[in-house]
Write a protein that holds these residues in place. Structure first.
Motif, PDB file in Angstrom:
ATOM      1  N   GLU A  43       0.828  -1.212   0.000  1.00  0.00           N
ATOM      2  CA  GLU A  43       0.000   0.000   0.000  1.00  0.00           C
ATOM      3  C   GLU A  43       0.860   1.259   0.000  1.00  0.00           C
ATOM      4  O   GLU A  43       0.558   2.222  -0.698  1.00  0.00           O
ATOM      5  CB  GLU A  43      -0.942  -0.005   1.201  1.00  0.00           C
ATOM      6  CG  GLU A  43      -2.026  -1.052   1.099  1.00  0.00           C
ATOM      7  CD  GLU A  43      -2.956  -0.841  -0.083  1.00  0.00           C
ATOM      8  OE1 GLU A  43      -3.358   0.313  -0.346  1.00  0.00           O
ATOM      9  OE2 GLU A  43      -3.298  -1.839  -0.748  1.00  0.00           O
ATOM     10  N   ALA A  84      -2.191   2.133   9.275  1.00  0.00           N
ATOM     11  CA  ALA A  84      -3.287   2.094   8.300  1.00  0.00           C
ATOM     12  C   ALA A  84      -3.836   3.507   8.063  1.00  0.00           C
ATOM     13  O   ALA A  84      -4.017   3.925   6.910  1.00  0.00           O
ATOM     14  CB  ALA A  84      -4.390   1.160   8.790  1.00  0.00           C
ATOM     15  N   ARG A  85      -4.093   4.243   9.151  1.00  0.00           N
ATOM     16  CA  ARG A  85      -4.620   5.614   9.024  1.00  0.00           C
ATOM     17  C   ARG A  85      -3.670   6.495   8.227  1.00  0.00           C
ATOM     18  O   ARG A  85      -4.100   7.314   7.419  1.00  0.00           O
ATOM     19  CB  ARG A  85      -4.860   6.231  10.401  1.00  0.00           C
ATOM     20  CG  ARG A  85      -6.182   5.850  11.023  1.00  0.00           C
ATOM     21  CD  ARG A  85      -6.500   6.715  12.247  1.00  0.00           C
ATOM     22  NE  ARG A  85      -5.414   6.784  13.230  1.00  0.00           N
ATOM     23  CZ  ARG A  85      -5.237   5.892  14.207  1.00  0.00           C
ATOM     24  NH1 ARG A  85      -6.054   4.872  14.337  1.00  0.00           N
ATOM     25  NH2 ARG A  85      -4.235   6.025  15.049  1.00  0.00           N
ATOM     26  N   LEU A  89      -6.195   4.302   5.145  1.00  0.00           N
ATOM     27  CA  LEU A  89      -6.986   3.080   5.269  1.00  0.00           C
ATOM     28  C   LEU A  89      -7.460   2.938   6.706  1.00  0.00           C
ATOM     29  O   LEU A  89      -6.923   3.559   7.614  1.00  0.00           O
ATOM     30  CB  LEU A  89      -6.132   1.856   4.909  1.00  0.00           C
ATOM     31  CG  LEU A  89      -5.512   1.817   3.529  1.00  0.00           C
ATOM     32  CD1 LEU A  89      -4.505   0.678   3.433  1.00  0.00           C
ATOM     33  CD2 LEU A  89      -6.587   1.668   2.475  1.00  0.00           C
ATOM     34  N   GLY A  90      -8.434   2.089   6.895  1.00  0.00           N
ATOM     35  CA  GLY A  90      -8.841   1.713   8.234  1.00  0.00           C
ATOM     36  C   GLY A  90      -8.149   0.414   8.616  1.00  0.00           C
ATOM     37  O   GLY A  90      -7.627  -0.308   7.750  1.00  0.00           O
ATOM     38  N   ALA A  92      -9.600  -2.234   9.544  1.00  0.00           N
ATOM     39  CA  ALA A  92     -10.362  -3.313   8.900  1.00  0.00           C
ATOM     40  C   ALA A  92      -9.910  -3.526   7.453  1.00  0.00           C
ATOM     41  O   ALA A  92      -9.879  -4.668   6.970  1.00  0.00           O
ATOM     42  CB  ALA A  92     -11.852  -3.010   8.953  1.00  0.00           C
ATOM     43  N   ASP A  93      -9.537  -2.441   6.765  1.00  0.00           N
ATOM     44  CA  ASP A  93      -9.054  -2.571   5.381  1.00  0.00           C
ATOM     45  C   ASP A  93      -7.766  -3.382   5.332  1.00  0.00           C
ATOM     46  O   ASP A  93      -7.614  -4.281   4.500  1.00  0.00           O
ATOM     47  CB  ASP A  93      -8.801  -1.191   4.765  1.00  0.00           C
ATOM     48  CG  ASP A  93     -10.049  -0.341   4.675  1.00  0.00           C
ATOM     49  OD1 ASP A  93     -11.127  -0.891   4.360  1.00  0.00           O
ATOM     50  OD2 ASP A  93      -9.944   0.875   4.929  1.00  0.00           O
ATOM     51  N   VAL A  94      -6.839  -3.066   6.225  1.00  0.00           N
ATOM     52  CA  VAL A  94      -5.558  -3.782   6.254  1.00  0.00           C
ATOM     53  C   VAL A  94      -5.778  -5.249   6.609  1.00  0.00           C
ATOM     54  O   VAL A  94      -5.209  -6.147   5.989  1.00  0.00           O
ATOM     55  CB  VAL A  94      -4.570  -3.114   7.243  1.00  0.00           C
ATOM     56  CG1 VAL A  94      -3.325  -3.962   7.427  1.00  0.00           C
ATOM     57  CG2 VAL A  94      -4.201  -1.725   6.747  1.00  0.00           C
ATOM     58  N   SER A  96      -8.496  -7.029   6.181  1.00  0.00           N
ATOM     59  CA  SER A  96      -9.178  -7.697   5.077  1.00  0.00           C
ATOM     60  C   SER A  96      -8.199  -8.031   3.953  1.00  0.00           C
ATOM     61  O   SER A  96      -8.233  -9.136   3.397  1.00  0.00           O
ATOM     62  CB  SER A  96     -10.302  -6.802   4.548  1.00  0.00           C
ATOM     63  OG  SER A  96     -10.938  -7.408   3.453  1.00  0.00           O
ATOM     64  N   LEU A  97      -7.331  -7.093   3.621  1.00  0.00           N
ATOM     65  CA  LEU A  97      -6.314  -7.356   2.594  1.00  0.00           C
ATOM     66  C   LEU A  97      -5.380  -8.478   3.030  1.00  0.00           C
ATOM     67  O   LEU A  97      -4.994  -9.328   2.224  1.00  0.00           O
ATOM     68  CB  LEU A  97      -5.519  -6.076   2.299  1.00  0.00           C
ATOM     69  CG  LEU A  97      -6.292  -4.973   1.578  1.00  0.00           C
ATOM     70  CD1 LEU A  97      -5.503  -3.664   1.623  1.00  0.00           C
ATOM     71  CD2 LEU A  97      -6.594  -5.386   0.147  1.00  0.00           C
TER      72      LEU A  97
END
Length: 124
Positions: A43, A84-85, A89-90, A92-94, A96-97
């Motif tokens: 990312e 992540a922030r 990203l949140g 949860a995004d990290v 999930s990836l």
């Protein structure tokens, strides 16, 4: 008198002496810290940002972020959320990836069918 009176200790192996080695082709499950680190690095590089930039935005040290990305350190949820922030990203995004990546990397195996949560299967 016991058979141990000869002055020699008796060794009891914990594993069978002639155990066959694990097949070389058998893939290992990926480690969570490796996968999360790969996701963060991917990312960050996709955004063309430096370690220094992301670490400063997350308020963590650059060497620590580097170690997380390389899978050398397992970061706390607070540090992961901050990283992540800083990437927009949140948490949860990290996660999930990372889950998607683990599913891709995990060795395929036939697992027994599981009952859905809350459902109990009785043996016939």
């Amino acid at each position: 008198m016991s058979s141990h009176a000869t002055g020699r200790a008796r060794v009891i192996p914990l594993r069978p002496v002639h155990a066959a080695p694990a097949p070389a082709a058998a893939a290992k499950e990926p480690l969570w810290r490796d996968v999360v680190g790969d996701v963060l690095r991917r990312e960050r590089t996709a955004q063309r940002r430096t370690l220094k930039d992301v670490a400063e935005a997350a308020r963590i040290s650059m060497p620590y972020l580097s170690e997380i990305e390389r899978g050398r350190k397992e970061a706390s949820s607070e540090v992961l959320a901050a990283a992540a922030r800083s990437l927009g990203l949140g948490l949860a995004d990290v996660l999930s990836l990372a889950q998607d990546e683990i599913a891709r990397r995990a060795p395929s195996r036939t697992a027994p069918a599981r009952a859905p949560m809350g459902e109990v299967r009785l043996a016939a």
